[in-house]
Design a protein around this motif. Structure first.
Motif, PDB file in Angstrom:
ATOM      1  N   LEU A  96      14.875   6.029   5.127  1.00 25.96           N
ATOM      2  CA  LEU A  96      14.349   5.249   4.013  1.00 25.96           C
ATOM      3  C   LEU A  96      14.656   3.781   4.241  1.00 25.96           C
ATOM      4  CD1 LEU A  96      15.443   8.153   2.672  1.00 25.96           C
ATOM      5  CD2 LEU A  96      14.534   7.068   0.618  1.00 25.96           C
ATOM      6  N   THR A  97      13.708   2.933   3.905  1.00 23.91           N
ATOM      7  CA  THR A  97      13.892   1.506   4.055  1.00 23.91           C
ATOM      8  C   THR A  97      14.122   0.845   2.701  1.00 23.91           C
ATOM      9  OG1 THR A  97      12.821  -0.569   4.735  1.00 23.91           O
ATOM     10  CG2 THR A  97      11.377   1.200   4.010  1.00 23.91           C
ATOM     11  N   GLU A  98      14.929  -0.223   2.696  1.00 23.71           N
ATOM     12  CA  GLU A  98      15.152  -0.969   1.458  1.00 23.71           C
ATOM     13  C   GLU A  98      13.915  -1.745   1.034  1.00 23.71           C
ATOM     14  OE1 GLU A  98      19.918  -1.917   1.293  1.00 23.71           O
ATOM     15  OE2 GLU A  98      18.632  -3.306   2.424  1.00 23.71           O
ATOM     16  N   ALA A  99      12.932  -1.866   1.912  1.00 23.66           N
ATOM     17  CA  ALA A  99      11.670  -2.504   1.545  1.00 23.66           C
ATOM     18  C   ALA A  99      10.854  -1.537   0.699  1.00 23.66           C
ATOM     19  CB  ALA A  99      10.893  -2.915   2.789  1.00 23.66           C
ATOM     20  N   GLY A 100      11.098  -1.553  -0.582  1.00 26.31           N
ATOM     21  CA  GLY A 100      10.381  -0.679  -1.506  1.00 26.31           C
ATOM     22  C   GLY A 100      11.029   0.665  -1.725  1.00 26.31           C
ATOM     23  N   ALA A 101      12.158   0.944  -1.070  1.00 30.33           N
ATOM     24  CA  ALA A 101      12.815   2.261  -1.165  1.00 30.33           C
ATOM     25  C   ALA A 101      11.825   3.366  -0.810  1.00 30.33           C
ATOM     26  CB  ALA A 101      13.408   2.466  -2.563  1.00 30.33           C
ATOM     27  N   ARG A 102      11.211   3.207   0.363  1.00 31.51           N
ATOM     28  CA  ARG A 102      10.190   4.149   0.824  1.00 31.51           C
ATOM     29  C   ARG A 102      10.653   4.854   2.096  1.00 31.51           C
ATOM     30  NH1 ARG A 102       5.566   0.223   2.065  1.00 31.51           N
ATOM     31  NH2 ARG A 102       7.358  -0.940   2.830  1.00 31.51           N
ATOM     32  N   PHE A 103       9.922   5.917   2.446  1.00 28.49           N
ATOM     33  CA  PHE A 103      10.234   6.673   3.661  1.00 28.49           C
ATOM     34  C   PHE A 103       9.537   6.033   4.863  1.00 28.49           C
ATOM     35  CE2 PHE A 103      11.051   9.894   0.431  1.00 28.49           C
ATOM     36  CZ  PHE A 103      12.228  10.467   0.893  1.00 28.49           C
ATOM     37  N   LYS A 104      10.323   5.680   5.875  1.00 31.70           N
ATOM     38  CA  LYS A 104       9.759   5.220   7.144  1.00 31.70           C
ATOM     39  C   LYS A 104       9.546   6.393   8.097  1.00 31.70           C
ATOM     40  CE  LYS A 104      11.280   1.607   9.231  1.00 31.70           C
ATOM     41  NZ  LYS A 104      12.185   0.617   9.859  1.00 31.70           N
ATOM     42  N   SER A 105      10.311   7.445   7.901  1.00 33.73           N
ATOM     43  CA  SER A 105      10.222   8.602   8.784  1.00 33.73           C
ATOM     44  C   SER A 105      10.657   9.849   8.023  1.00 33.73           C
ATOM     45  CB  SER A 105      11.107   8.398  10.021  1.00 33.73           C
ATOM     46  OG  SER A 105      11.145   9.559  10.821  1.00 33.73           O
ATOM     47  N   PHE A 106      10.019  10.969   8.356  1.00 35.42           N
ATOM     48  CA  PHE A 106      10.427  12.258   7.797  1.00 35.42           C
ATOM     49  C   PHE A 106      10.072  13.322   8.832  1.00 35.42           C
ATOM     50  CE2 PHE A 106      11.127  15.794   5.088  1.00 35.42           C
ATOM     51  CZ  PHE A 106      11.878  15.341   4.007  1.00 35.42           C
ATOM     52  N   GLU A 111      -1.220   2.274   6.701  1.00 38.00           N
ATOM     53  CA  GLU A 111      -1.872   2.235   5.384  1.00 38.00           C
ATOM     54  C   GLU A 111      -0.878   2.326   4.234  1.00 38.00           C
ATOM     55  OE1 GLU A 111      -2.930   4.034   7.889  1.00 38.00           O
ATOM     56  OE2 GLU A 111      -4.981   3.355   8.273  1.00 38.00           O
ATOM     57  N   GLY A 112       0.337   2.800   4.497  1.00 42.05           N
ATOM     58  CA  GLY A 112       1.329   2.881   3.422  1.00 42.05           C
ATOM     59  C   GLY A 112       2.430   3.862   3.751  1.00 42.05           C
ATOM     60  N   LEU A 113       3.645   3.530   3.305  1.00 44.96           N
ATOM     61  CA  LEU A 113       4.791   4.406   3.488  1.00 44.96           C
ATOM     62  C   LEU A 113       5.068   5.134   2.172  1.00 44.96           C
ATOM     63  CD1 LEU A 113       7.233   2.016   5.411  1.00 44.96           C
ATOM     64  CD2 LEU A 113       5.761   3.797   6.379  1.00 44.96           C
ATOM     65  N   PRO A 114       5.106   6.445   2.193  1.00 50.03           N
ATOM     66  CA  PRO A 114       5.408   7.169   0.956  1.00 50.03           C
ATOM     67  C   PRO A 114       6.911   7.105   0.659  1.00 50.03           C
ATOM     68  CG  PRO A 114       5.158   8.702   2.772  1.00 50.03           C
ATOM     69  CD  PRO A 114       4.844   7.351   3.321  1.00 50.03           C
ATOM     70  N   ILE A 115       7.306   7.188  -0.561  1.00 43.27           N
ATOM     71  CA  ILE A 115       6.450   7.211  -1.733  1.00 43.27           C
ATOM     72  C   ILE A 115       6.548   5.816  -2.345  1.00 43.27           C
ATOM     73  CG2 ILE A 115       6.107   8.272  -3.981  1.00 43.27           C
ATOM     74  CD1 ILE A 115       7.636  10.716  -2.926  1.00 43.27           C
ATOM     75  N   GLU A 116       5.419   5.082  -2.418  1.00 44.41           N
ATOM     76  CA  GLU A 116       5.435   3.759  -3.035  1.00 44.41           C
ATOM     77  C   GLU A 116       5.449   3.921  -4.547  1.00 44.41           C
ATOM     78  OE1 GLU A 116       2.061   1.788  -1.409  1.00 44.41           O
ATOM     79  OE2 GLU A 116       3.058   1.307   0.476  1.00 44.41           O
ATOM     80  N   ILE A 117       6.461   3.351  -5.190  1.00 42.50           N
ATOM     81  CA  ILE A 117       6.631   3.491  -6.636  1.00 42.50           C
ATOM     82  C   ILE A 117       6.589   2.102  -7.243  1.00 42.50           C
ATOM     83  CG2 ILE A 117       8.125   4.360  -8.467  1.00 42.50           C
ATOM     84  CD1 ILE A 117       9.441   6.179  -6.343  1.00 42.50           C
ATOM     85  N   TYR A 118       5.669   1.881  -8.166  1.00 40.49           N
ATOM     86  CA  TYR A 118       5.497   0.539  -8.726  1.00 40.49           C
ATOM     87  C   TYR A 118       4.868   0.628 -10.108  1.00 40.49           C
ATOM     88  CZ  TYR A 118       0.797   1.325  -6.778  1.00 40.49           C
ATOM     89  OH  TYR A 118      -0.417   1.849  -6.457  1.00 40.49           O
TER      90      TYR A 118
END
Length: 531
Positions: A81-91, A115-122
């Motif tokens: 998980l990355t701190e950029a948006g608290a999203r998954f970079k890899s799974f 196109e996007g890293l899940p899960i984008e929460i906004y």
């Protein structure tokens, strides 16, 4: 109706069913009950989050060097998980590799990172916050993470993730705090972008799917947007063998927007119900997610309708018991190829009386063909008289002209159900049989030192299947004239071409079924000759 004519019926049904699945997957119609569910092309005000970090304010610069990654690992997956948006970079799924090799990379479920890293929460009012930086921290457990926003805003999102030791299921919570001086109204959005995770048969639907508590809807998107509104057990993206699904809180109505971004990449946006927060108030939304294989026993452990993700179409009630039998046999023989053989033998034993009755009827029909031919010549200008005479012949010889067809028609649901199981069961993925067959989910190819155009290797099992079908035709009682009989010899060639790119597990089933049919025909012919 004789067996070769029945094969033509089966082929016709295969074509119709194939067209049905293709048409449904490309042009799925909206749900017809607008009061409960709406699924239609519509415009959406939601803007997809961008993949670049933007400054929240002109005076504040984002230091990208401060954005860190967190690795979470349990017995079944490894995630970043990355701190950029608290999203998954890899799974990555530890038990599954992309292709058949010990050195092959693990299956990666983050399949469309551009196109996007899940899960984008906004928030619906501020989609750019999906990629804003957070400060992550671990709790006392290595499997728990909390992300606090770095920058102050009127509505702040705090995201917390909790993972389990031996599960593909994890939980996450979003706390929304109103730090402003005014009452705020908004919605929380969860965005997921994905494309197929692995190579799999093109005969099975891939793309977004959701379960409303009663029925699974699988969507094949093209242009425009499609939406669903109503109760929701789960929504996600699936391919043949794997699934990424979000499980929201129950007893709430949700809205989901689906959109095709590129050839094989789809976007899913889940909208929560609208909320209102006064100054100093906070709201908590709880979710679960399943990122893992479409394996029945694993999906059953999760519940929430997730087992419906493994759906075998119209013949699902027949297919799932067949899958259970397949796994039952494998527990004892330790080889899914042998399990297919044993399951085929079991099915053949169960239908042995029906098939015996069918062969006897075809044999009787063959014996009276000279009489029928004379009647057709005698009454060729009087169809009504011909029908009366034919019915009299059938009564005299105690023959039902449809009795040869009926047993085969009864078996068609079993055939199609097993066909779907062998196409979709993840248990067959990378499962070896013997010799050159290393993967029962892949087409049968024997390496011969050079590539054959279009095929690569030699489809030995498929060729044997075609030969067995030819022998079966030659042994079957025939009521056709020589010209028609020669035309029917095209059937084995047609089936060989049709099956050449099917999974070798399905070809194995058909080959064994043909061999057992030949054995039964020989036995039946000997019994009839002895009488």
């Amino acid at each position: 109706m004789e067996q070769r004519a029945l094969l033509a019926v089966i082929i016709s049904i295969l074509i119709i069913m194939g067209f049905h699945y293709w048409f449904a997957s490309h042009y799925a119609p909206p749900t017809k009950n607008p009061q409960k569910v709406t699924l239609q092309k519509t415009a959406s005000k939601a803007t997809p989050a961008r993949e670049v970090l933007k400054e929240p304010a002109k005076k504040t610069a984002i230091d990208l060097s401060r954005v860190k990654d967190f690795t979470v690992e349990n017995e079944v997956f490894r995630a970043i998980l990355t701190e950029a948006g608290a999203r998954f970079k890899s799974f990555e799924l530890k038990g599954y590799r992309k292709y058949l090799s010990k050195d092959a990379p693990l299956i990666q479920l983050i399949s469309a990172p551009k196109e996007g890293l899940p899960i984008e929460i906004y928030l619906a009012s501020r989609p750019e916050t999906a990629v804003y930086p957070y400060r992550g921290s671990r709790s006392s457990s290595e499997l728990s993470l909390t992300f606090e926003p770095l920058f102050k805003s009127p509505l702040e999102l705090v995201k917390s993730f909790t993972f389990l030791e031996k599960s593909y299921l994890f939980h996450f919570m979003v706390k929304i705090r109103n730090e402003g001086q005014k009452t705020a109204k908004d919605r929380l959005l969860l965005r997921m972008v994905a494309s197929p995770f692995s190579d799999g048969t093109r005969y099975v639907s891939k793309g977004p799917a959701y379960y409303d508590g009663k029925k699974v809807e699988q969507l094949k998107l093209k242009k425009g947007l499609r939406e669903y509104a109503g109760p929701l057990s789960w929504v996600g993206y699936e391919d043949v063998y794997f699934l990424m699904a979000i499980l929201p809180e129950e007893n709430l109505n949700y809205r989901v927007t689906f959109r095709r971004l590129s050839k094989e990449t789809d976007e899913i946006i889940l909208w929560t119900p609208e909320f209102t927060l006064g100054p100093g108030e906070e709201k908590v939304f709880k979710f679960s997610a399943y990122f893992g294989p479409k394996k029945m026993e694993v999906l059953k452990e999760v519940g929430r309708g997730l087992p419906q993700a493994l759906h075998f179409g119209f013949f699902d009630p027949v297919a799932k018991p067949l899958l259970w039998c397949l796994k039952f046999f494998n527990r004892y023989v330790g080889n899914y190829g042998l399990a297919i053989v044993l399951l085929t033998v079991l099915i053949r034993i169960l239908f042995w009386p029906l098939n015996h009755y069918s062969y006897k009827s075809m044999k009787k029909m063959q014996e009276i063909q000279p009489l029928i031919k004379r009647l057709r010549e005698k009454y060729k200008d009087d169809p009504q008289a011909l029908n009366r005479e034919l019915m009299q012949v059938y009564r005299t010889y105690k023959i039902n002209p449809f009795s040869g067809c009926l047993p085969m028609l009864i078996q068609i649901p079993v055939f199609f159900a097993l066909y779907k199981v062998l196409l979709q069961a993840i248990e067959l993925r990378h499962a070896p049989f013997f010799g050159w067959i290393k993967d029962l989910s892949a087409p049968d190819r024997l390496p011969i030192g050079f590539d054959i155009p279009y095929l690569g290797g030699l489809p030995v099992l498929t060729i044997l299947m075609g030969l067995s079908m030819y022998i079966q035709q030659k042994l079957s009682p025939s009521s056709l004239d020589p010209t028609q009989a020669r035309i029917m010899l095209i059937m084995p060639i047609f089936f060989t071409v049709l099956f050449v790119n099917f999974p070798s597990g399905l070809v194995l089933y058909w080959l064994v079924n043909n061999l057992l049919s030949i054995a039964q025909q020989v036995t039946t012919n000997k019994i009839l000759q002895a009488r």
